[in-house]
Scaffold this motif. Structure first.
Motif, PDB file in Angstrom:
ATOM      1  N   THR A 130       0.626  -1.188   0.085  1.00  0.00           N
ATOM      2  CA  THR A 130      -0.029   0.094   0.189  1.00  0.00           C
ATOM      3  C   THR A 130       0.565   1.298  -0.066  1.00  0.00           C
ATOM      4  OG1 THR A 130      -1.834  -1.206   1.193  1.00  0.00           O
ATOM      5  CG2 THR A 130      -1.980   1.384   1.408  1.00  0.00           C
ATOM      6  N   VAL A 131       1.928   1.245   0.667  1.00  0.00           N
ATOM      7  CA  VAL A 131       2.914   2.560   0.747  1.00  0.00           C
ATOM      8  C   VAL A 131       4.087   2.533   0.128  1.00  0.00           C
ATOM      9  CG1 VAL A 131       4.033   3.838   2.534  1.00  0.00           C
ATOM     10  CG2 VAL A 131       1.886   3.102   3.292  1.00  0.00           C
ATOM     11  N   GLU A 132       4.300   3.227  -1.082  1.00  0.00           N
ATOM     12  CA  GLU A 132       5.344   3.275  -1.888  1.00  0.00           C
ATOM     13  C   GLU A 132       6.104   4.381  -1.588  1.00  0.00           C
ATOM     14  OE1 GLU A 132       3.841   3.028  -5.751  1.00  0.00           O
ATOM     15  OE2 GLU A 132       3.272   1.035  -5.810  1.00  0.00           O
ATOM     16  N   ASP A 133       5.550   5.211  -0.732  1.00  0.00           N
ATOM     17  CA  ASP A 133       6.449   6.480  -0.362  1.00  0.00           C
ATOM     18  C   ASP A 133       6.346   6.635   1.009  1.00  0.00           C
ATOM     19  OD1 ASP A 133       3.809   6.963  -0.473  1.00  0.00           O
ATOM     20  OD2 ASP A 133       3.878   8.733  -1.765  1.00  0.00           O
ATOM     21  N   PRO A 134       7.082   6.078   1.784  1.00  0.00           N
ATOM     22  CA  PRO A 134       6.994   6.136   3.352  1.00  0.00           C
ATOM     23  C   PRO A 134       7.125   7.536   3.950  1.00  0.00           C
ATOM     24  CG  PRO A 134       8.422   4.526   2.638  1.00  0.00           C
ATOM     25  CD  PRO A 134       7.965   5.122   1.486  1.00  0.00           C
ATOM     26  N   ARG A 135       7.918   8.513   3.331  1.00  0.00           N
ATOM     27  CA  ARG A 135       8.051   9.600   3.775  1.00  0.00           C
ATOM     28  C   ARG A 135       6.742  10.649   3.884  1.00  0.00           C
ATOM     29  NH1 ARG A 135      12.896  13.487   1.853  1.00  0.00           N
ATOM     30  NH2 ARG A 135      14.261  11.981   2.847  1.00  0.00           N
ATOM     31  N   ARG A 136       5.917  10.362   2.686  1.00  0.00           N
ATOM     32  CA  ARG A 136       4.817  11.274   2.592  1.00  0.00           C
ATOM     33  C   ARG A 136       3.757  10.555   3.633  1.00  0.00           C
ATOM     34  NH1 ARG A 136       0.423  10.895  -2.025  1.00  0.00           N
ATOM     35  NH2 ARG A 136      -1.067  12.508  -1.311  1.00  0.00           N
ATOM     36  N   ALA A 137       3.894   9.264   3.455  1.00  0.00           N
ATOM     37  CA  ALA A 137       2.487   8.563   4.431  1.00  0.00           C
ATOM     38  C   ALA A 137       2.889   8.976   5.860  1.00  0.00           C
ATOM     39  CB  ALA A 137       2.765   7.262   4.180  1.00  0.00           C
ATOM     40  N   ARG A 138       4.108   8.953   6.233  1.00  0.00           N
ATOM     41  CA  ARG A 138       4.499   9.409   7.742  1.00  0.00           C
ATOM     42  C   ARG A 138       4.035  11.058   7.810  1.00  0.00           C
ATOM     43  NH1 ARG A 138       9.072   5.853   6.902  1.00  0.00           N
ATOM     44  NH2 ARG A 138       8.694   4.095   8.213  1.00  0.00           N
ATOM     45  N   SER A 139       4.474  11.825   7.121  1.00  0.00           N
ATOM     46  CA  SER A 139       4.105  13.271   7.165  1.00  0.00           C
ATOM     47  C   SER A 139       2.512  13.191   7.317  1.00  0.00           C
ATOM     48  CB  SER A 139       4.618  13.973   5.755  1.00  0.00           C
ATOM     49  OG  SER A 139       4.080  15.334   5.743  1.00  0.00           O
ATOM     50  N   LEU A 140       1.444  12.678   6.380  1.00  0.00           N
ATOM     51  CA  LEU A 140       0.161  12.798   6.313  1.00  0.00           C
ATOM     52  C   LEU A 140      -0.433  12.141   7.756  1.00  0.00           C
ATOM     53  CD1 LEU A 140      -0.603  11.545   2.842  1.00  0.00           C
ATOM     54  CD2 LEU A 140      -0.764  13.860   3.813  1.00  0.00           C
ATOM     55  N   LEU A 141       0.364  11.139   8.481  1.00  0.00           N
ATOM     56  CA  LEU A 141      -0.142  10.592   9.317  1.00  0.00           C
ATOM     57  C   LEU A 141       0.068  11.608  10.506  1.00  0.00           C
ATOM     58  CD1 LEU A 141       0.922   6.884  10.196  1.00  0.00           C
ATOM     59  CD2 LEU A 141      -1.250   7.934  10.638  1.00  0.00           C
ATOM     60  N   ALA A 142       1.259  12.393  10.768  1.00  0.00           N
ATOM     61  CA  ALA A 142       1.608  13.338  11.511  1.00  0.00           C
ATOM     62  C   ALA A 142       0.395  14.539  11.487  1.00  0.00           C
ATOM     63  CB  ALA A 142       2.766  13.925  11.361  1.00  0.00           C
ATOM     64  N   ASP A 143       0.036  14.972  10.425  1.00  0.00           N
ATOM     65  CA  ASP A 143      -0.997  15.830  10.259  1.00  0.00           C
ATOM     66  C   ASP A 143      -2.486  15.402  10.192  1.00  0.00           C
ATOM     67  OD1 ASP A 143      -1.600  18.701   9.856  1.00  0.00           O
ATOM     68  OD2 ASP A 143      -2.093  18.232   7.612  1.00  0.00           O
ATOM     69  N   ASN A 144      -2.595  14.048  10.574  1.00  0.00           N
ATOM     70  CA  ASN A 144      -4.097  13.498  10.640  1.00  0.00           C
ATOM     71  C   ASN A 144      -4.731  13.612   9.604  1.00  0.00           C
ATOM     72  OD1 ASN A 144      -3.621  15.005  13.819  1.00  0.00           O
ATOM     73  ND2 ASN A 144      -3.809  12.873  13.875  1.00  0.00           N
ATOM     74  N   ASP A 145      -4.029  13.309   8.365  1.00  0.00           N
ATOM     75  CA  ASP A 145      -4.605  13.622   6.935  1.00  0.00           C
ATOM     76  C   ASP A 145      -4.398  12.382   6.220  1.00  0.00           C
ATOM     77  OD1 ASP A 145      -6.161  14.920   5.020  1.00  0.00           O
ATOM     78  OD2 ASP A 145      -3.970  16.270   4.553  1.00  0.00           O
ATOM     79  N   VAL A 146      -4.981  11.180   6.462  1.00  0.00           N
ATOM     80  CA  VAL A 146      -4.760  10.129   5.842  1.00  0.00           C
ATOM     81  C   VAL A 146      -5.774   9.733   4.774  1.00  0.00           C
ATOM     82  CG1 VAL A 146      -3.477   9.131   7.705  1.00  0.00           C
ATOM     83  CG2 VAL A 146      -5.906   8.577   7.359  1.00  0.00           C
ATOM     84  N   TYR A 147      -6.791  10.427   4.928  1.00  0.00           N
ATOM     85  CA  TYR A 147      -8.267   9.865   4.060  1.00  0.00           C
ATOM     86  C   TYR A 147      -8.041  10.017   2.480  1.00  0.00           C
ATOM     87  CZ  TYR A 147     -12.851  10.179   2.041  1.00  0.00           C
ATOM     88  OH  TYR A 147     -14.121   9.759   1.231  1.00  0.00           O
ATOM     89  N   ASP A 148      -7.259  11.073   1.943  1.00  0.00           N
ATOM     90  CA  ASP A 148      -7.263  10.881   0.499  1.00  0.00           C
ATOM     91  C   ASP A 148      -6.044  10.153   0.060  1.00  0.00           C
ATOM     92  OD1 ASP A 148      -8.921  12.807   0.095  1.00  0.00           O
ATOM     93  OD2 ASP A 148      -7.916  14.581   0.206  1.00  0.00           O
ATOM     94  N   TYR A 149      -5.068   9.762   0.997  1.00  0.00           N
ATOM     95  CA  TYR A 149      -4.113   9.081   0.582  1.00  0.00           C
ATOM     96  C   TYR A 149      -4.492   7.563   0.613  1.00  0.00           C
ATOM     97  CZ  TYR A 149       0.801   6.946   1.045  1.00  0.00           C
ATOM     98  OH  TYR A 149       1.761   5.914   0.672  1.00  0.00           O
TER      99      TYR A 149
END
Length: 439
Positions: free
Chosen positions: A393-412
């Motif tokens: 599911t995750v091919e870009d861990p840096r972006r995924a972690r950044s979105l998690l930190a911002d509580n912004d995972v829905y669109d991803y």
């Protein structure tokens, strides 16, 4: 209908989704109440108690929560002309014969919630010793049965609710506060309805299955106090409105009566039955996995804590299964339930199950599938129940972690086709997770 039988052609993702769906269906009031209630003419049996409906001048349904509408609909069908009326407040309405349905909002209360709760309290207050009250108490009832005490406005109640939900506090601590700014929670509905015979039908959405926590326990003795409520605000840094603080401090000083405890006479005529809980859903999901050929283990139906941290433990279990065959040899299915929380520090869109899934996906280094859903069909303030992910599911861990930190995972998750959308399900027995490790 729940899918059963041979799944040899199904992928692990298909099976995980099917197991989650089966868990939700098993906890639906239509399925649960067929087993929990027996109706024979004018005789009603709930658990080990029997009620002769002919002994009562009125038989009412009074309650609230996400599943209250479907419970009321089922009761109307089963009881027929013996049911004389009632009122429920829900965000998922369903036709319920003589029972009026008020459509409110969840998780933040609205004017409709307040008005519905006010009218429900009036109906309860008019009940007497010749009244039987059947009371659906389900997840979501804390918001839907909004009856703020005098001096606390709806705007202040909304502000308090939003601050509590952002705080990351567990639900029992949140509800300790909500009980003490309400005229219906913390056993006060039972007090209002007495001396009527009141029977609570509880669909538990809390890890402890403690009925005093579900929907903030409108029919149950309250073990918490005004001091406890103030402690929660201080511990979790909740900036409550001045009206709330003034009321809680007055209660702690003894100037406002405490919510009713176990010695209150109101509970002599009230009983509570937990008719469905998280184990109901977990057991059904487990059966689907077994039929698909997986060895199964229920990790816990009481998983709690920060969603993204609890997810790492589940990913670690998958790794252990793959590498050592412990605690199960693959193909293995590990199931869990409970309620994780999110401490909101960003301003994005998502929910606890979506954050759980993405956090797990970041940790899955070997083939595995995880499906995490909220059984009410709404994960946080979104249209998704949760998500299903795997090690790809995750091919870009840096972006995924950044979105998690911002509580912004829905669109991803949506971009990757990972969101699970069920719509409102008619039930609420907390979160359900299915972790599959294939051979």
């Amino acid at each position: 209908m729940t899918e059963t039988g041979d799944r040899s052609g199904s992928t692990p993702t298909d099976i995980a989704r099917a197991a989650a769906r089966a868990g939700i269906e098993a906890a639906h009031p239509e399925a649960v109440l067929q087993e929990a209630l027996a109706v024979d003419g004018n005789r009603l049996r709930i658990g080990g108690r029997r009620y002769d409906l002919a002994d009562y001048d009125e038989v009412l349904v009074l309650g609230g929560g996400n599943a209250a509408g479907t419970v009321a609909s089922h009761l109307a069908d089963r009881l027929g002309s013996a049911l004389t009326g009632g009122l429920v407040v829900t965000d998922d309405p369903s036709p319920a014969g003589p029972v009026e349905t008020v459509t409110g909002t969840h998780p933040v209360p609205s004017e409709a919630n307040v008005e519905g709760a006010r009218r429900l309290v009036e109906r309860a207050a008019a009940a007497d010793e010749h009244t039987l009250v059947l009371a659906p108490v389900t997840g979501g009832g804390s918001a839907l049965l909004a009856a703020p005490v005098d001096g606390v406005s709806l705007a202040d109640l909304r502000e308090l609710t939003e601050a509590l939900l952002r705080s990351g506090a567990p639900i029992d601590r949140i509800n300790a506060v909500r009980k003490h700014v309400s005229a219906v929670k913390g056993g006060q509905l039972a007090r209002t309805a007495a001396p009527a015979t009141t029977v609570g039908l509880v669909f538990s959405d809390v890890a402890s299955d403690d009925p005093s926590v579900v929907a903030s326990g409108p029919l149950s003795p309250d073990p918490t106090t005004y001091d406890d409520a103030l402690d929660v605000l201080a511990e979790y840094g909740v900036d409550a409105p001045a009206s709330v603080l003034d009321h809680l401090r007055a209660g702690a000083d003894g100037d406002v009566p405490e919510t009713p405890g176990s010695d209150d006479a109101a509970f002599e005529s009230a009983s509570v039955h937990v008719v469905a809980d998280n184990r109901t859903a977990v057991s059904a999901a487990r059966e689907v996995c077994r039929e698909a050929g997986f060895e199964t283990l229920v990790l816990s139906s009481s998983v709690r804590g920060e969603a993204r941290e609890a997810a790492k433990t589940h990913a670690a279990v998958a790794e252990e299964i793959r590498r050592s065959g412990n605690p199960l040899e693959p193909p293995a299915a590990v199931l869990s339930g409970g309620e994780t929380t999110v401490t909101i520090r960003g301003d994005g869109t998502g929910g606890p199950n979506q954050e759980f899934a993405l956090s797990a996906a970041l940790e899955l280094g070997e083939p595995a599938v995880l499906c995490a859903v909220d059984t009410d069909g709404l994960d946080g303030p979104t249209d998704a129940a949760g998500a299903v992910v795997d090690e790809r599911t995750v091919e870009d861990p840096r972006r995924a972690r950044s979105l998690l930190a911002d509580n912004d995972v829905y669109d991803y998750l949506d971009e990757r086709g990972a969101l699970v959308r069920t719509g409102q399900t008619g039930t609420n027995v907390n979160d359900l997770r299915v972790l599959l490790v294939a051979e």
